[in-house]
Scaffold this active site. Structure first.
Site, PDB file in Angstrom:
ATOM      1  N   ARG A   1       7.146   4.014 -38.192  1.00 11.87           N
ATOM      2  CA  ARG A   1       7.436   2.741 -38.842  1.00 11.87           C
ATOM      3  C   ARG A   1       6.502   1.637 -38.390  1.00 11.87           C
ATOM      4  O   ARG A   1       6.239   0.707 -39.134  1.00 11.87           O
ATOM      5  CB  ARG A   1       8.877   2.311 -38.550  1.00 11.87           C
ATOM      6  CG  ARG A   1       9.921   3.199 -39.158  1.00 11.87           C
ATOM      7  CD  ARG A   1      11.271   2.856 -38.621  1.00 11.87           C
ATOM      8  NE  ARG A   1      11.206   3.032 -37.155  1.00 11.87           N
ATOM      9  CZ  ARG A   1      12.240   3.173 -36.363  1.00 11.87           C
ATOM     10  NH1 ARG A   1      13.441   3.122 -36.851  1.00 11.87           N
ATOM     11  NH2 ARG A   1      12.092   3.362 -35.082  1.00 11.87           N
TER      12      ARG A   1
ATOM     13  N   SER B   1      18.138   4.183 -37.619  1.00 13.32           N
ATOM     14  CA  SER B   1      19.523   4.629 -37.468  1.00 13.32           C
ATOM     15  C   SER B   1      20.316   3.743 -36.514  1.00 13.32           C
ATOM     16  O   SER B   1      21.510   3.512 -36.733  1.00 13.32           O
ATOM     17  CB  SER B   1      19.565   6.087 -36.995  1.00 13.32           C
ATOM     18  OG  SER B   1      19.073   6.939 -37.999  1.00 13.32           O
TER      19      SER B   1
END
Length: 159
Positions: free
Chosen positions: A91, A129
């Protein structure tokens, strides 16, 4: 030789970012094993069965994806399953530095296993998450961050 990859993680929960990476990886591999790692010292929000069933539901009808559970070194699991590739998503630069170190250590442990990095789609790069779990645990709606149609158990307020 069959090209088998594993995509290891806790998937607590699986996110749209995970889904995107898996769908983009499908053309490169004959089989991808979504490998749910088990860490006995970690407290999970969703049960192992809930995580496994969610992933199966997201990829229902996709014969190249299998969902399995493992509890050992990732390279040992690769050897056991015949996988020569590990899929990882990146990311940002912090992910890159962390994942690069793991990939180099895995390479030192087994030179036949390659790590393949996928850069997260820009619109999904903020999703992780841990943040999704925090939103969920605090009563927020996580539907924008998890794959469509995923069964999310009813929110249980923290005590």
């Amino acid at each position: 030789m069959e090209r088998i990859a594993i995509f290891p993680g806790s998937f607590d929960p699986i996110t749209k970012g995970h889904e995107d990476i898996l769908r983009r990886a499908l053309p490169l591999f004959d089989k991808i094993i979504v490998a749910i790692g088990v860490n006995s010292t970690k407290k999970y929000m969703f049960t192992l069965d809930e995580r496994k069933e969610s992933i199966k539901k997201v990829f229902a009808g996709e014969p190249k994806i299998a969902v399995e559970v493992y509890q050992k070194l990732t390279v040992a699991y690769c050897r056991e399953t015949g996988a020569n590739y590990i899929i990882r998503g990146l990311r940002n630069s912090m992910d890159f530095n962390y994942e690069k170190s793991i990939a180099q250590m895995n390479r030192e442990l087994d030179k036949t296993i390659e790590t393949v990095f996928y850069i997260t789609a820009p619109e999904l790069s903020a999703i992780n998450s841990t943040i999704v779990r925090e939103i969920y645990l605090n009563g927020g709606d996580i539907s924008a961050f998890v794959p469509a149609g995923m069964n999310v158990p009813p929110h249980i307020p923290q005590q």
